[in-house]
Scaffold this motif. Structure first.
Motif, short mmCIF file in Angstrom:
data_model
loop_
_atom_site.label_atom_id
_atom_site.label_comp_id
_atom_site.label_asym_id
_atom_site.label_seq_id
_atom_site.Cartn_x
_atom_site.Cartn_y
_atom_site.Cartn_z
N TRP A 1 0.81 -1.21 0.00
CA TRP A 1 0.00 0.00 0.00
C TRP A 1 0.85 1.27 0.00
O TRP A 1 0.46 2.28 -0.57
CB TRP A 1 -0.97 -0.01 1.17
N GLN A 2 2.01 1.21 0.61
CA GLN A 2 2.87 2.40 0.60
C GLN A 2 3.41 2.65 -0.80
O GLN A 2 3.31 3.77 -1.33
CB GLN A 2 4.01 2.24 1.61
N THR A 3 3.99 1.64 -1.43
CA THR A 3 4.61 1.85 -2.74
C THR A 3 3.56 2.09 -3.82
O THR A 3 3.73 2.94 -4.69
CB THR A 3 5.49 0.66 -3.12
N GLY A 4 2.47 1.35 -3.76
CA GLY A 4 1.42 1.54 -4.76
C GLY A 4 0.79 2.91 -4.69
O GLY A 4 0.56 3.57 -5.72
N SER A 5 0.52 3.38 -3.48
CA SER A 5 -0.11 4.70 -3.35
C SER A 5 0.89 5.82 -3.65
O SER A 5 0.51 6.88 -4.14
CB SER A 5 -0.71 4.87 -1.95
N ALA A 6 2.18 5.59 -3.39
CA ALA A 6 3.20 6.57 -3.79
C ALA A 6 3.25 6.67 -5.31
O ALA A 6 3.35 7.77 -5.88
CB ALA A 6 4.56 6.18 -3.24
N ALA A 7 3.19 5.52 -5.99
CA ALA A 7 3.17 5.53 -7.45
C ALA A 7 1.95 6.29 -7.96
O ALA A 7 2.04 7.07 -8.92
CB ALA A 7 3.16 4.09 -7.98
N ALA A 8 0.81 6.08 -7.32
CA ALA A 8 -0.40 6.80 -7.71
C ALA A 8 -0.22 8.30 -7.56
O ALA A 8 -0.58 9.08 -8.44
CB ALA A 8 -1.58 6.31 -6.88
N ALA A 9 0.36 8.72 -6.44
CA ALA A 9 0.58 10.15 -6.21
C ALA A 9 1.45 10.75 -7.29
O ALA A 9 1.19 11.85 -7.79
CB ALA A 9 1.21 10.36 -4.83
N PHE A 10 2.50 10.04 -7.70
CA PHE A 10 3.37 10.52 -8.77
C PHE A 10 2.65 10.54 -10.11
O PHE A 10 3.04 11.29 -11.01
CB PHE A 10 4.64 9.67 -8.86
N ALA B 1 13.17 2.13 -13.98
CA ALA B 1 14.01 2.11 -12.78
C ALA B 1 13.66 3.23 -11.82
O ALA B 1 13.95 3.14 -10.63
CB ALA B 1 15.48 2.20 -13.17
N LEU B 2 13.01 4.29 -12.32
CA LEU B 2 12.70 5.44 -11.48
C LEU B 2 11.27 5.43 -10.96
O LEU B 2 10.86 6.35 -10.25
CB LEU B 2 12.94 6.73 -12.27
N LEU B 3 10.50 4.41 -11.29
CA LEU B 3 9.12 4.34 -10.83
C LEU B 3 9.05 4.12 -9.32
O LEU B 3 9.91 3.47 -8.73
CB LEU B 3 8.38 3.21 -11.54
N GLN B 4 8.00 4.64 -8.72
CA GLN B 4 7.78 4.45 -7.28
C GLN B 4 7.30 3.04 -6.96
O GLN B 4 7.52 2.54 -5.87
CB GLN B 4 6.73 5.46 -6.78
N SER B 5 6.64 2.41 -7.92
CA SER B 5 6.14 1.05 -7.72
C SER B 5 7.28 0.10 -7.37
O SER B 5 8.40 0.24 -7.86
CB SER B 5 5.44 0.55 -8.98
N ARG B 6 6.98 -0.88 -6.53
CA ARG B 6 7.97 -1.91 -6.21
C ARG B 6 8.32 -2.72 -7.46
O ARG B 6 9.43 -3.22 -7.59
CB ARG B 6 7.41 -2.82 -5.11
N SER B 7 7.38 -2.83 -8.38
CA SER B 7 7.64 -3.51 -9.64
C SER B 7 8.30 -2.54 -10.61
O SER B 7 7.84 -1.43 -10.81
CB SER B 7 6.32 -4.00 -10.25
N LYS B 8 9.40 -2.95 -11.18
CA LYS B 8 10.17 -2.07 -12.06
C LYS B 8 10.18 -2.58 -13.49
O LYS B 8 11.19 -2.52 -14.18
CB LYS B 8 11.62 -1.97 -11.55
N HIS C 1 -0.89 6.77 0.96
CA HIS C 1 -0.70 8.21 0.83
C HIS C 1 -1.94 8.88 0.25
O HIS C 1 -2.09 10.10 0.36
CB HIS C 1 0.49 8.50 -0.08
N ILE C 2 -2.79 8.11 -0.39
CA ILE C 2 -3.95 8.66 -1.09
C ILE C 2 -5.21 7.93 -0.63
O ILE C 2 -5.14 6.91 0.06
CB ILE C 2 -3.80 8.53 -2.62
N ASP C 3 -6.37 8.46 -1.03
CA ASP C 3 -7.63 7.84 -0.64
C ASP C 3 -7.91 6.58 -1.45
O ASP C 3 -7.34 6.38 -2.54
CB ASP C 3 -8.78 8.84 -0.80
N PHE C 4 -8.80 5.74 -0.93
CA PHE C 4 -9.01 4.43 -1.54
C PHE C 4 -10.41 3.92 -1.27
O PHE C 4 -11.09 4.33 -0.33
CB PHE C 4 -7.99 3.42 -1.00
N GLY C 5 -10.84 3.00 -2.12
CA GLY C 5 -12.02 2.19 -1.90
C GLY C 5 -11.62 0.74 -2.07
O GLY C 5 -10.67 0.44 -2.81
#
Length: 482
Positions: free
Chosen positions: A76-85, A400-407, A119-123
């Motif tokens: 949830w931390q990495t996925g929501s950080a990616a969403a924010a970016f 390589a610069l993505l926030q997602s844990r998957s690169k 970091h962001i809202d969710f359902g």
């Protein structure tokens, strides 16, 4: 005039209908004014937005943040950080985790996990399957944003319900007014074709497409629409990939079925020409199809047949995407961070307007899922979920610069034009000047308390499974008493 927390000055505010030069005042997480510079209240902080467009944050109704169960792929931390970016301020997370989100207890656990890390809202979606129909009332009470039903197999191997169970499931959800999102591919066709190709030694990437021809979607969308029409259930067709499935979607809408649909960047920008270059990286469900499908999908967005853009953000570890046997490659790839730049590139190219994009990415999702006007629009009274974008910023996507844990994505090395510079959720910066505001971990909240849907409109209620079973039980009791 009271002092606001923040005034964003001098930007171009975008709605589905127009773009205006305006400033935006924010206080206590909400927008309190949109207008000329001279009408803004005094503020504790100001932000110079000259040269930027101010968009309502994107609402991505289709992501897989993989937690609980697969945190090596995403959390949830990495996925929501990616969403924010990526300029996304609200996501709806799918239920194919471990355990699946099919009970009130599993839902409560996921709410706690997401609330502590996002970091962001969710359902959160509840799983609708053969063995979870009985849990529909408790899942609604526990705060699902809607339900997900897998008509075809995908990652997580969630069993696909029979048509009989699907009808009963629609009957149960129709009474609640919630929407059912559908992975609309017919499982029996795909499994039969995959088995025959495996036995014949087909291991190449295009074998995945051959196992899932467009007819699997045509049949599934048609069947789902008929069941929704009969029961009064509200349904949403996920990841529309082919021109052919647009016909049953349009016909159902014309009949008055409450049916909506989404498509994803992979179906708008990629085609079979990319399989040789990308190999297993391109494997996704449903598959990327022939280039001839792209223009009809764009046209369906333009005419409203397809209601929104989503991503099906589905991260995996690089080793899980680069195997030589296509049947062992995990399906999906990250998308929540790259969707907005890809679409803004098309705005710059003149394919659609920035207002069209806001309609597809924010306003329509908010309206369809009962969040409008609290979200999905930049106007007084709405929550301050904003993305400030530079439409002229040219850059190259770098996995390589993505926030997602998957690169690993199919977009690596792709040139784009348009970039989110700041992202705000309920008045707080979660991404500012292309840097994550780490203190916002846990700032995200579930949006289900603000969801306001039209009253449920179930149909043929005297013929539901529940009705006929109760009727039979009452008759048996009467005969016994006599």
């Amino acid at each position: 005039m009271s002092t606001a927390d923040l005034v964003i000055r001098g930007g171009k505010v975008v709605s589905p209908d127009c773009v205006i030069d305006a400033s935006v005042a924010i206080d206590d997480g909400h927008i309190v004014a949109v207008g000329s510079e001279t009408t803004m209240p005094p503020a504790r902080e100001t932000l110079d937005a000259r040269g930027l467009h101010v968009l309502p944050g994107a609402i991505d109704v289709h992501v897989h943040f993989r937690d609980p169960g697969y945190p090596h792929k995403e959390d949830w931390q990495t996925g929501s950080a990616a969403a924010a970016f990526g300029g996304v301020t609200t996501v709806f997370d799918m239920p194919n985790t471990i355990p699946p989100t099919g009970t009130a207890a599993a839902l409560a656990d996921k709410h706690r996990l997401a609330g502590a890390n996002a970091h962001i809202d969710f359902g959160l979606y509840g799983l609708l399957g053969e063995d979870t129909i009985e849990h529909v009332p408790s899942l609604v009470e526990g705060g699902v944003i809607g339900f997900k039903l897998y008509m075809g197999n995908t990652f997580g191997k969630i069993p696909s319900p029979s048509t009989g169970a699907m009808l009963e499931a629609f009957e149960a959800v129709a009474r609640t007014g919630k929407r059912v999102s559908l992975h609309a591919e017919t499982n029996s066709i795909m499994e039969r074709r995959e088995t025959r190709m495996r036995n014949a030694g087909r291991l190449d990437p295009l074998a995945h497409l051959a196992a899932r021809p467009a007819v699997v979607a045509i049949e599934a969308v048609s069947r789902a629409a008929i069941l929704a029409e009969w029961t009064g259930a509200r349904i949403h067709i996920l990841h529309i990939s082919s021109a052919e499935e647009l016909r049953p979607l349009r016909e159902a809408k014309a009949r008055g079925v409450d049916i909506t649909g989404e498509t994803c960047p992979q179906y708008l920008f990629l085609s079979t020409a990319d399989y040789a270059r990308l190999g297993g990286i391109i494997r996704v469900n449903p598959p990327v199809r022939e280039a001839r499908n792209q223009a009809p999908l764009w046209g369906a967005l333009a005419d409203g047949t397809i209601d929104m853009i989503a991503t099906d953000h589905a991260p995996h570890a690089p080793a899980e995407k680069t195997r030589n046997d296509i049947w062992t490659v995990d399906c999906g790839f990250p998308g929540v961070e790259t969707q907005m730049p890809l679409m803004l590139t098309e705005v710059s190219a003149g394919r659609m307007s920035i207002s069209d994009y806001v309609r597809w990415s924010a306003a329509n999702p908010a309206k369809i899922w009962g969040l409008y006007p609290r979200k999905g629009v930049v106007q007084a009274g709405s929550q301050a979920d904003l993305t400030l974008v530079d439409l002229g910023r040219e850059w190259v996507i770098d996995d390589a610069l993505l926030q997602s844990r998957s690169k690993v994505t199919p977009w690596n090395g792709r040139s784009v034009r348009g970039l989110p510079i700041h992202t705000m959720v309920r008045g707080r910066f979660v991404m500012r000047e292309r840097a994550l505001v780490t203190e916002t971990r846990g700032w995200g909240r579930s949006v289900h308390p603000m969801q306001r849907l039209p009253d449920a409109a179930p149909r043929n209620v005297n013929q539901t499974m529940d009705a006929i079973v109760r009727s039979g039980a009452a008759s048996a009791q009467s005969e016994k008493a006599a």
